[in-house]
Design a protein around this motif. Sequence first.
Motif, PDB file in Angstrom:
ATOM      1  N   THR A   1      31.342  54.256 -48.957  1.00  0.00           N
ATOM      2  CA  THR A   1      32.456  54.818 -48.187  1.00  0.00           C
ATOM      3  C   THR A   1      31.984  55.951 -47.281  1.00  0.00           C
ATOM      4  OG1 THR A   1      33.041  56.361 -49.964  1.00  0.00           O
ATOM      5  CG2 THR A   1      34.105  54.207 -49.997  1.00  0.00           C
TER       6      THR A   1
ATOM      7  N   THR B   1      30.216  54.883 -43.924  1.00  0.00           N
ATOM      8  CA  THR B   1      31.058  54.620 -42.755  1.00  0.00           C
ATOM      9  C   THR B   1      31.200  55.868 -41.887  1.00  0.00           C
ATOM     10  OG1 THR B   1      32.316  52.956 -43.982  1.00  0.00           O
ATOM     11  CG2 THR B   1      33.335  53.852 -42.000  1.00  0.00           C
TER      12      THR B   1
ATOM     13  N   GLN C   1      31.969  46.918 -49.609  1.00  0.00           N
ATOM     14  CA  GLN C   1      32.923  47.403 -50.612  1.00  0.00           C
ATOM     15  C   GLN C   1      33.837  46.281 -51.086  1.00  0.00           C
ATOM     16  OE1 GLN C   1      34.584  50.674 -48.317  1.00  0.00           O
ATOM     17  NE2 GLN C   1      32.473  51.333 -48.012  1.00  0.00           N
ATOM     18  N   LEU C   2      34.328  45.478 -50.165  1.00  0.00           N
ATOM     19  CA  LEU C   2      35.230  44.390 -50.525  1.00  0.00           C
ATOM     20  C   LEU C   2      34.516  43.310 -51.344  1.00  0.00           C
ATOM     21  CD1 LEU C   2      37.163  44.072 -47.145  1.00  0.00           C
ATOM     22  CD2 LEU C   2      38.045  44.995 -49.294  1.00  0.00           C
TER      23      LEU C   2
ATOM     24  N   ILE D   1      40.323  52.048 -52.823  1.00  0.00           N
ATOM     25  CA  ILE D   1      39.112  51.739 -52.062  1.00  0.00           C
ATOM     26  C   ILE D   1      39.299  50.460 -51.256  1.00  0.00           C
ATOM     27  CG2 ILE D   1      36.684  51.046 -52.256  1.00  0.00           C
ATOM     28  CD1 ILE D   1      36.466  52.919 -54.675  1.00  0.00           C
TER      29      ILE D   1
ATOM     30  N   ALA E   1      39.513  55.443 -49.152  1.00  0.00           N
ATOM     31  CA  ALA E   1      38.277  55.042 -49.814  1.00  0.00           C
ATOM     32  C   ALA E   1      37.485  56.238 -50.318  1.00  0.00           C
ATOM     33  CB  ALA E   1      37.425  54.193 -48.853  1.00  0.00           C
TER      34      ALA E   1
ATOM     35  N   SER F   1      32.345  48.527 -45.131  1.00  0.00           N
ATOM     36  CA  SER F   1      33.640  48.060 -45.635  1.00  0.00           C
ATOM     37  C   SER F   1      33.528  46.648 -46.205  1.00  0.00           C
ATOM     38  CB  SER F   1      34.687  48.096 -44.527  1.00  0.00           C
ATOM     39  OG  SER F   1      34.864  49.416 -44.047  1.00  0.00           O
TER      40      SER F   1
ATOM     41  N   THR G   1      29.947  50.125 -53.350  1.00  0.00           N
ATOM     42  CA  THR G   1      31.388  50.309 -53.501  1.00  0.00           C
ATOM     43  C   THR G   1      31.837  51.751 -53.322  1.00  0.00           C
ATOM     44  OG1 THR G   1      31.067  50.492 -55.895  1.00  0.00           O
ATOM     45  CG2 THR G   1      31.670  48.328 -55.028  1.00  0.00           C
TER      46      THR G   1
ATOM     47  N   SER H   1      39.141  50.111 -47.199  1.00  0.00           N
ATOM     48  CA  SER H   1      38.144  49.212 -46.612  1.00  0.00           C
ATOM     49  C   SER H   1      38.787  48.220 -45.644  1.00  0.00           C
ATOM     50  CB  SER H   1      37.397  48.464 -47.713  1.00  0.00           C
ATOM     51  OG  SER H   1      36.714  49.369 -48.556  1.00  0.00           O
TER      52      SER H   1
END
Length: 525
Positions: free
Chosen positions: A54, A57, A219-220, A117, A154, A216, A50, A121
């Motif tokens: 970031t 990426t 994270q989601l 965040i 994010a 991403s 999470t 994402s």
Amino acid sequence: MNISNRRPSFVEDEDEGESVPLLSRLAKEEKTPWYQKPNLRMLYLVMIPTCLGTEMTSGFDASMMNGLQAVGAWEHFFQHPHSMMLGVMTAFYPLGGICALPFVAPISDTLGRRRSIVLGSLLMLLGALLQTASQNFTMFVIARFILGFGIPFAVIAASSLIGELSHPKERPIVSSLFSSSWFIGAISAAAVTLSTFSMSNNWAWRIPSLLQLTPSVLQLLFIRFLPESPRWLVAKGRHAEALAILTKYHAEGDEDDEFVKMEYAEIEKTLELESKNAKSSWAEMVATKRMRRRVLIASFLGIATQSSGNGLISYFLAPILDSVGIHDNRTKNLINLAIVSWAFVNSTTIAVTVPRMKRRIAYLTCTISLFCIFSAWTAASAIYSTTGSIVAGHAVVALMFLYSPAYNIGYNALAYTFMIEVFPYHVRSKGLTVFQWWGRTASFLNQFVNPIGISAAGWKFYTSYCLFLLFEIVFVYFFFPETANRTLEELAFLYEGDEIRHQQEEEVEHEIEIVRARSRSRAPI
């Protein structure tokens, strides 16, 4: 942890010979490691996809763009971009970030760290899909703009959340690991482009573009398991929720733990005092000498993290290798993978060791080392350019490997750690936004100018970086404060003078005495 009657609120550090606030001392003396605490262990594990994700990426993007320059299908599809066109393709990613930054701090401070965040994402997910489906140059650069637009939401929220959620004992190390996670994405992209570079169709570059959405998606998927920042909750008047989070993760659910009660009291009183003495507005960022100094440091650090020569390796490795006689695409991709793999190893090692150092010592070590290494890199490039010496060409590659740990000592391991420490809560998102704005502006300019400079001036272009690295040494020596071995609340009034710091100490100490008195009254006789 029972701490009643142990020490006054400030104690003498036997090792450092200086007055150390009690909470910092107690955090340092905590003997149980984090991995033996189930709740804290789970918190740190959830932070990997999470929060640390970031930065993956950004690492993926840099390494992917590096690798694609050695992918024949990508070169053919976009008609062999070089110089200005290549600069535009890489620079639109930081340009998106520059355009997003005015909106980041208000959203992070208003909606919370977690929702910021999520927003970032979703934008990066959209950008990665558009990049994968690109049919022409314009669609590709627009997709990169959207990717860049999403990343600051994010990154700023995640870096704040790490600092505000982590236990004080591990906070510097976890914050440092945030930056080193960049290399996880970089290694992944380098490995993918190495695997696809020989494909004869457009999936040679579409596959890496598609896989850029992976962080991403993670994270989601995992954000629901990550708690909100206790400091944000306190600032919004949700005190019970903040105390519950601190109790669960910093005391393993023990509601009678005095350390957490003291930690909560310190957060509450410091935020209350901040709100009395300052307003969370952009005007305040330049209203006083103390805030202008913070902004100056954040601006410098943002520029330095992107203008110390790292952008050359991260985005333009292929033309640099061409300039020293290495032309084979497979060799270029192997060197790219080797560099980012080595960088991940040394950055992770540095992240768990350097935060224990004094900040000024770490940054001076970083800047002096970078100046020496990059000067040698420039000299070796000049020798190859004039003599064609194979040894000089190989020396350039070797110096790239030496550059990595030198850079990571300060600009990777400590950048977000230091920024979180320099800025108090009420302007932390804005401070990180300043840091990001200057960093992404410098990145945009460098990514646009670097391919032009390499093409037009060759090794002579590198001398501009040598001069700037010399300036960095001077700036760090005269302007960087020491922030090591303190909690965030203890650093909240770093530049505000003795009067307000003493007021903070007295109010926190009074609250701690109340906590102690309540604990003694409940203790069995």
